[in-house]
Design a protein around this motif. Structure first.
Motif, PDB file in Angstrom:
ATOM      1  N   PHE A  48       0.863  -1.325   0.082  1.00 50.47           N
ATOM      2  CA  PHE A  48      -0.166   0.029   0.071  1.00 50.47           C
ATOM      3  C   PHE A  48       0.750   1.112  -0.205  1.00 50.47           C
ATOM      4  N   GLY A  49       1.933   1.346   0.672  1.00 51.84           N
ATOM      5  CA  GLY A  49       2.943   2.278   0.626  1.00 51.84           C
ATOM      6  C   GLY A  49       3.450   2.840  -0.755  1.00 51.84           C
ATOM      7  N   ALA A  50       3.932   1.710  -1.489  1.00 47.76           N
ATOM      8  CA  ALA A  50       4.432   1.784  -2.847  1.00 47.76           C
ATOM      9  C   ALA A  50       3.239   2.303  -3.939  1.00 47.76           C
ATOM     10  N   MET A  51       1.966   1.796  -3.570  1.00 48.45           N
ATOM     11  CA  MET A  51       0.678   2.142  -4.467  1.00 48.45           C
ATOM     12  C   MET A  51       0.501   3.949  -4.214  1.00 48.45           C
ATOM     13  N   ALA A 134     -12.376  -3.612  -1.100  1.00 49.54           N
ATOM     14  CA  ALA A 134     -11.994  -4.856  -2.292  1.00 49.54           C
ATOM     15  C   ALA A 134     -10.533  -4.627  -2.981  1.00 49.54           C
ATOM     16  N   ALA A 135     -10.488  -5.475  -3.801  1.00 49.45           N
ATOM     17  CA  ALA A 135      -9.038  -5.605  -4.409  1.00 49.45           C
ATOM     18  C   ALA A 135      -8.890  -4.496  -4.976  1.00 49.45           C
ATOM     19  N   ILE A 136      -7.620  -3.838  -4.865  1.00 50.74           N
ATOM     20  CA  ILE A 136      -7.370  -2.344  -5.653  1.00 50.74           C
ATOM     21  C   ILE A 136      -6.302  -2.839  -6.601  1.00 50.74           C
ATOM     22  N   PRO A 137      -6.659  -2.196  -8.123  1.00 54.93           N
ATOM     23  CA  PRO A 137      -5.599  -2.496  -8.948  1.00 54.93           C
ATOM     24  C   PRO A 137      -4.298  -1.978  -8.574  1.00 54.93           C
ATOM     25  N   PHE A 138      -3.306  -2.667  -8.840  1.00 51.84           N
ATOM     26  CA  PHE A 138      -1.784  -2.408  -8.483  1.00 51.84           C
ATOM     27  C   PHE A 138      -1.416  -1.416  -9.496  1.00 51.84           C
ATOM     28  N   PRO A 139      -0.480  -0.365  -9.591  1.00 50.98           N
ATOM     29  CA  PRO A 139      -0.192   0.593 -10.591  1.00 50.98           C
ATOM     30  C   PRO A 139       0.480  -0.207 -11.631  1.00 50.98           C
ATOM     31  N   GLY A 159       5.958  -9.978 -14.309  1.00 49.06           N
ATOM     32  CA  GLY A 159       6.019 -10.014 -13.048  1.00 49.06           C
ATOM     33  C   GLY A 159       6.569 -11.181 -12.454  1.00 49.06           C
ATOM     34  N   ASN A 160       6.507 -12.251 -12.849  1.00 47.30           N
ATOM     35  CA  ASN A 160       7.282 -13.499 -12.138  1.00 47.30           C
ATOM     36  C   ASN A 160       8.734 -13.046 -12.318  1.00 47.30           C
ATOM     37  N   ILE A 161       9.109 -12.651 -13.479  1.00 48.13           N
ATOM     38  CA  ILE A 161      10.670 -12.478 -13.619  1.00 48.13           C
ATOM     39  C   ILE A 161      11.061 -11.333 -12.578  1.00 48.13           C
ATOM     40  N   PHE A 162      10.247 -10.523 -12.285  1.00 51.98           N
ATOM     41  CA  PHE A 162      10.897  -9.472 -11.375  1.00 51.98           C
ATOM     42  C   PHE A 162      10.818 -10.008  -9.763  1.00 51.98           C
ATOM     43  N   VAL A 163       9.886 -11.205  -9.509  1.00 48.72           N
ATOM     44  CA  VAL A 163       9.901 -11.516  -8.268  1.00 48.72           C
ATOM     45  C   VAL A 163      11.172 -12.417  -7.974  1.00 48.72           C
ATOM     46  N   VAL A 224       5.485  -5.203  -3.171  1.00 51.48           N
ATOM     47  CA  VAL A 224       5.445  -4.525  -4.533  1.00 51.48           C
ATOM     48  C   VAL A 224       5.568  -5.918  -5.504  1.00 51.48           C
ATOM     49  N   ALA A 225       6.452  -6.694  -5.482  1.00 51.62           N
ATOM     50  CA  ALA A 225       6.579  -7.952  -6.328  1.00 51.62           C
ATOM     51  C   ALA A 225       5.012  -8.598  -6.394  1.00 51.62           C
ATOM     52  N   SER A 226       4.518  -8.805  -5.181  1.00 47.08           N
ATOM     53  CA  SER A 226       2.879  -9.404  -5.396  1.00 47.08           C
ATOM     54  C   SER A 226       2.050  -8.513  -6.071  1.00 47.08           C
ATOM     55  N   GLY A 227       2.210  -7.067  -6.099  1.00 51.25           N
ATOM     56  CA  GLY A 227       1.170  -6.448  -6.644  1.00 51.25           C
ATOM     57  C   GLY A 227       1.493  -6.458  -8.382  1.00 51.25           C
ATOM     58  N   LEU A 228       2.935  -6.617  -8.753  1.00 53.65           N
ATOM     59  CA  LEU A 228       3.182  -6.516  -9.942  1.00 53.65           C
ATOM     60  C   LEU A 228       2.680  -8.086 -10.611  1.00 53.65           C
ATOM     61  N   ARG A 229       2.875  -9.153  -9.831  1.00 53.38           N
ATOM     62  CA  ARG A 229       2.678 -10.423 -10.292  1.00 53.38           C
ATOM     63  C   ARG A 229       1.006 -10.731 -10.396  1.00 53.38           C
ATOM     64  N   TYR A 230       0.367 -10.045  -9.272  1.00 53.52           N
ATOM     65  CA  TYR A 230      -1.114 -10.456  -9.388  1.00 53.52           C
ATOM     66  C   TYR A 230      -2.096  -9.520  -9.790  1.00 53.52           C
ATOM     67  N   GLY A 231      -1.488  -8.260 -10.198  1.00 54.47           N
ATOM     68  CA  GLY A 231      -2.272  -6.973 -10.436  1.00 54.47           C
ATOM     69  C   GLY A 231      -2.895  -6.294  -9.568  1.00 54.47           C
TER      70      GLY A 231
END
Length: 316
Positions: A48-51, A134-139, A159-163, A224-231
């Protein structure tokens, strides 16, 4: 065969996410032998801080999808997560340091619920901000909106590569920090004998704060990695992720940083393979959490020291 390797890569990326959180768990446990069940919420707060950093950058008129937003989001998420973890240690855990082990454990559960509700209520009151219920779309960052990368004929989500890359970088940094810096060596000393370390001139309270800060920074990277992976992200995302990270830490060997990485990767692969190859009434993706905790039970029964082995001294 292609399906097998596709699921293997998916499991490794999921395991890398668990490992990032589990390493933070392990750093704290190795120093104070505290099972910090609120660590999953630090992971959530980092996301949430990253978003929030991304939203502020948008308000300032920046390019919302530019790649340079990612390092700024990582820094923003780390700052918020580290600040939360340091305050948690100072006002919730430090007064209970000499209390029976059940007291800080119950406190950690209370902090976990408190942080969940704090995020839900805080973001729900900001005008124009997505509802945290609810689920919030990640940037969406420019690099991660492209097509999947072709690796040996397999299409891998960026996103998987980033993780996986984030885990490798954080693991290497943590190895250097613990083994090659004065603070890292002090952390090893405190983990073995805090009383003798204090007599040798080590500020034990400061070292414990550093451990919480390092664990929180790693959790923020995982967020952050989770947000990029799942959106998307939500205020409840830290609870199950924290339990899975604890499972990974126990699986590899509680208190062992390398074990946490091995445990996380193993857990991710087991989940992916079980979801793909176990079908029928007791199979499918909906059963992946069941198999993860079945694995935890088996490890506790047949190899309680973990796959790699525990590396903490029992100071009870």
């Amino acid at each position: 065969m292609a399906f097998f390797f596709d699921q293997l890569l998916n499991g490794l990326s999921l395991g890398a996410l668990y490992a990032l959180i589990a390493v933070g768990y392990t750093v704290v446990y190795g120093i104070v032998q505290l099972i910090n069940f609120a660590h999953g919420e630090i992971f959530m707060i980092g996301a949430f801080g990253a978003m929030s950093t991304w939203v502020v950058l948008g308000w300032l008129g920046g390019d919302a999808e530019a790649w340079w937003n990612l390092p700024l989001m990582l820094i923003g998420g780390m700052v918020v997560a580290v600040l939360t973890a340091v305050l948690m240690e100072r006002f919730a855990y430090r007064p209970l340091r000499n209390a029976p082990r059940l007291a800080p454990l119950i406190t950690a559960i209370g902090i976990s619920i408190f942080l969940q509700e704090l995020v839900r209520l805080f973001y729900g009151r900001i005008p124009g901000f997505p509802d945290a219920k609810a689920a919030i779309p990640f940037p969406q960052i420019e690099f991660f909106t492209g097509d999947p990368v072709n690796i040996g004929g397999l299409l891998v989500h960026r996103g998987n590569i980033f993780v996986v890359v984030a885990l490798a970088v954080c693991w290497a940094f943590l190895w250097w920090f613990v083994n090659r810096t004065a603070i890292g060596r002090a952390m090893q000393a405190v983990s073995q004998d805090p009383d003798t370390s204090r007599l040798m001139g080590i500020d034990v309270d400061r070292i414990i704060v550093v451990a919480f800060a390092v664990g929180a920074a790693l959790a923020a990277v995982a967020g952050v990695a989770s947000g990029l992976r799942y959106g998307n992200i939500d205020f409840k995302m830290g609870f199950l992720a924290g339990l899975k990270a604890f499972t990974a830490a126990v699986l590899g060997g509680i208190g062992n940083i390398n074990g946490a990485v091995v445990g996380g990767l193993t857990l991710g692969v087991v989940e992916a393979m079980a979801s793909s190859y176990i079908q029928g009434q007791f199979g499918g993706p909906s059963w992946k959490d069941i198999w993860a905790f079945v694995l935890l039970i088996l490890i506790l029964v047949f190899r309680p020291q973990g796959l790699v082995g525990a590396r903490v001294v029992d100071r009870a």
